[in-house]
Design a protein around this motif. Structure first.
Motif, PDB file in Angstrom:
ATOM      1  N   LYS A  36     -39.307 -28.896   1.763  1.00  0.00           N
ATOM      2  CA  LYS A  36     -37.938 -28.637   1.153  1.00  0.00           C
ATOM      3  C   LYS A  36     -37.848 -27.536   0.427  1.00  0.00           C
ATOM      4  O   LYS A  36     -36.715 -26.856   0.801  1.00  0.00           O
ATOM      5  CB  LYS A  36     -37.759 -29.725   0.351  1.00  0.00           C
ATOM      6  CG  LYS A  36     -37.630 -31.207   0.735  1.00  0.00           C
ATOM      7  CD  LYS A  36     -37.267 -32.475  -0.227  1.00  0.00           C
ATOM      8  CE  LYS A  36     -37.199 -33.640   0.278  1.00  0.00           C
ATOM      9  NZ  LYS A  36     -37.107 -34.908  -0.875  1.00  0.00           N
ATOM     10  N   GLN A  37     -38.821 -26.894   0.022  1.00  0.00           N
ATOM     11  CA  GLN A  37     -38.575 -25.568  -0.420  1.00  0.00           C
ATOM     12  C   GLN A  37     -38.498 -24.412   0.410  1.00  0.00           C
ATOM     13  O   GLN A  37     -37.743 -23.693   0.472  1.00  0.00           O
ATOM     14  CB  GLN A  37     -39.966 -25.052  -1.506  1.00  0.00           C
ATOM     15  CG  GLN A  37     -39.854 -23.928  -2.196  1.00  0.00           C
ATOM     16  CD  GLN A  37     -41.132 -23.566  -2.813  1.00  0.00           C
ATOM     17  OE1 GLN A  37     -42.086 -24.383  -2.693  1.00  0.00           O
ATOM     18  NE2 GLN A  37     -41.049 -22.649  -3.716  1.00  0.00           N
ATOM     19  N   ASP A  38     -39.226 -24.544   1.599  1.00  0.00           N
ATOM     20  CA  ASP A  38     -38.980 -23.411   2.824  1.00  0.00           C
ATOM     21  C   ASP A  38     -37.704 -23.618   3.257  1.00  0.00           C
ATOM     22  O   ASP A  38     -37.132 -22.720   3.669  1.00  0.00           O
ATOM     23  CB  ASP A  38     -40.130 -23.933   3.794  1.00  0.00           C
ATOM     24  CG  ASP A  38     -41.536 -23.517   3.471  1.00  0.00           C
ATOM     25  OD1 ASP A  38     -41.685 -22.966   2.388  1.00  0.00           O
ATOM     26  OD2 ASP A  38     -42.503 -24.021   4.089  1.00  0.00           O
ATOM     27  N   SER A  39     -37.209 -25.006   3.371  1.00  0.00           N
ATOM     28  CA  SER A  39     -35.991 -25.208   4.030  1.00  0.00           C
ATOM     29  C   SER A  39     -34.874 -24.553   2.827  1.00  0.00           C
ATOM     30  O   SER A  39     -33.859 -23.879   3.581  1.00  0.00           O
ATOM     31  CB  SER A  39     -35.723 -26.762   3.917  1.00  0.00           C
ATOM     32  OG  SER A  39     -34.302 -26.801   4.487  1.00  0.00           O
ATOM     33  N   LEU A  40     -34.781 -24.852   1.607  1.00  0.00           N
ATOM     34  CA  LEU A  40     -33.950 -24.157   0.698  1.00  0.00           C
ATOM     35  C   LEU A  40     -34.114 -22.540   0.712  1.00  0.00           C
ATOM     36  O   LEU A  40     -33.137 -22.048   0.596  1.00  0.00           O
ATOM     37  CB  LEU A  40     -34.326 -24.598  -0.738  1.00  0.00           C
ATOM     38  CG  LEU A  40     -33.892 -25.982  -1.004  1.00  0.00           C
ATOM     39  CD1 LEU A  40     -34.509 -26.669  -2.234  1.00  0.00           C
ATOM     40  CD2 LEU A  40     -32.363 -26.391  -1.057  1.00  0.00           C
ATOM     41  N   GLN A  41     -35.393 -21.975   1.031  1.00  0.00           N
ATOM     42  CA  GLN A  41     -35.463 -20.680   0.901  1.00  0.00           C
ATOM     43  C   GLN A  41     -34.692 -19.924   2.029  1.00  0.00           C
ATOM     44  O   GLN A  41     -34.116 -18.868   2.108  1.00  0.00           O
ATOM     45  CB  GLN A  41     -37.074 -20.015   1.034  1.00  0.00           C
ATOM     46  CG  GLN A  41     -37.176 -18.752   1.016  1.00  0.00           C
ATOM     47  CD  GLN A  41     -36.704 -18.181  -0.274  1.00  0.00           C
ATOM     48  OE1 GLN A  41     -36.781 -18.588  -1.164  1.00  0.00           O
ATOM     49  NE2 GLN A  41     -36.324 -17.001  -0.256  1.00  0.00           N
ATOM     50  N   LYS A  42     -34.834 -20.634   3.399  1.00  0.00           N
ATOM     51  CA  LYS A  42     -34.158 -20.330   4.449  1.00  0.00           C
ATOM     52  C   LYS A  42     -32.796 -20.341   4.578  1.00  0.00           C
ATOM     53  O   LYS A  42     -32.025 -19.434   4.738  1.00  0.00           O
ATOM     54  CB  LYS A  42     -34.651 -21.208   5.533  1.00  0.00           C
ATOM     55  CG  LYS A  42     -36.083 -20.832   5.980  1.00  0.00           C
ATOM     56  CD  LYS A  42     -36.378 -21.720   7.325  1.00  0.00           C
ATOM     57  CE  LYS A  42     -37.854 -21.484   7.681  1.00  0.00           C
ATOM     58  NZ  LYS A  42     -38.233 -22.445   8.956  1.00  0.00           N
ATOM     59  N   GLN A  43     -32.206 -21.391   3.789  1.00  0.00           N
ATOM     60  CA  GLN A  43     -30.736 -21.468   3.615  1.00  0.00           C
ATOM     61  C   GLN A  43     -30.345 -20.334   2.401  1.00  0.00           C
ATOM     62  O   GLN A  43     -29.131 -19.686   2.715  1.00  0.00           O
ATOM     63  CB  GLN A  43     -30.631 -22.737   2.871  1.00  0.00           C
ATOM     64  CG  GLN A  43     -30.552 -24.064   3.604  1.00  0.00           C
ATOM     65  CD  GLN A  43     -30.349 -25.453   3.118  1.00  0.00           C
ATOM     66  OE1 GLN A  43     -29.112 -25.480   2.455  1.00  0.00           O
ATOM     67  NE2 GLN A  43     -31.164 -26.463   3.163  1.00  0.00           N
TER      68      GLN A  43
END
Length: 280
Positions: A36-43
């Motif tokens: 989720k953190q990686d996904s948020l960072q990409k966003q």
């Protein structure tokens, strides 16, 4: 006793199994959180790119191709600029560097000027975001058409020299991009067609010679009264983005702020930060 021992062992094994299950569950949750953190960072990175794509251009000047003939000609702008500069009607660069000292009319005859919008008229939103208007007389420089086209395209730049104590005049240093230096300066008509080469005398003395843009590189000119320092900054920043060998004004901001107190405000400082293009 053996039975009790076995029961205790079974309970311990059950407890160990339960603990392992909890550990596995925590690991799975941790992995999920990392994902989720990686996904948020990409966003966040995607949003930042969108901001850079759509917001940054609102605060930056962009080059105008040399073959673009403006459809936004302001018939009064030249007269406004001419009046602001005390009635001058010659190129502020060539007129100072290559006119015979004893000839008062030489520059206006052989180096006729057009009123250059430092921040192009079509990019009026950029000027307004920086607190001025493209139609301001202080957004003007009087330049020979061929020089103006190169300035609009970011192939040359005008950089303020260090402020000298006791001197009110603005001294600008002309910088020419490497690819432009050996190009002959020519007269240009209203359709941007080039014809005869421009000639001048070095420091107003000696024989006439065909002028190349190389002859302008490193030269200093005086501009009175000064134009908008914000406009000069924006134009220089654009030229640096086009040709990295040209001075990056973000590295010498003090030369602009010393002459333009409004550039020290919080808003302008944020805009300066957004315009930083890295070391050069």
């Amino acid at each position: 006793m053996a039975v009790n021992s076995d029961e205790r062992m079974d309970k311990m094994m059950q407890m160990m199994q339960a603990m392992m299950t909890q550990v596995d569950s925590l690991v799975e949750k941790q992995d999920s959180l990392v994902e989720k953190q990686d996904s948020l960072q990409k966003q966040v990175e995607s949003i930042q790119k969108d901001i850079n794509t759509f917001v940054t251009p609102l605060y930056r000047v962009h080059p105008v191709p040399e073959d673009v003939v403006s459809q936004l000609t302001d018939k009064t702008f030249h007269e406004t600029a001419k009046k602001y500069y005390g009635g001058a009607n010659s190129c502020v660069i060539l007129g100072q560097l290559f006119s015979p000292k004893k000839s008062r009319n030489y520059a206006s005859r052989w180096f006729p000027a057009v009123a250059e919008h430092i921040v192009p008229k079509a990019q009026w939103t950029v000027a307004e975001n920086w607190g001025f208007h493209t139609t301001d007389a202080k957004n003007a420089l009087l330049l020979l058409k061929d020089v103006e086209l190169k300035y609009q395209a970011g192939r040359l730049t005008l950089i303020p020299a260090e402020v000298q104590p006791g001197r009110d005049e603005l001294i600008l240093v002309v910088e020419i991009s490497e690819a432009l230096k050996d190009t002959v300066i020519k007269y240009v008509d209203r359709q941007c067609s080039k014809f005869a080469p421009v000639k001048g005398k070095e420091k107003g003395r000696g024989e006439l010679k065909e002028l190349k843009f190389r002859d302008l590189h490193g030269q200093q000119i005086s501009v009175r009264p000064p134009p908008h320092m914000r406009a000069l900054f924006l134009k220089a920043e654009m030229a640096h983005r086009q040709h990295q060998e040209l001075t990056n004004p973000s590295r010498i901001v003090d030369r602009y702020t010393q002459r333009c107190p409004s550039m020290t405000g919080d808003l302008i400082q944020r805009l300066l930060a957004s315009n930083s293009v890295g070391p050069a």
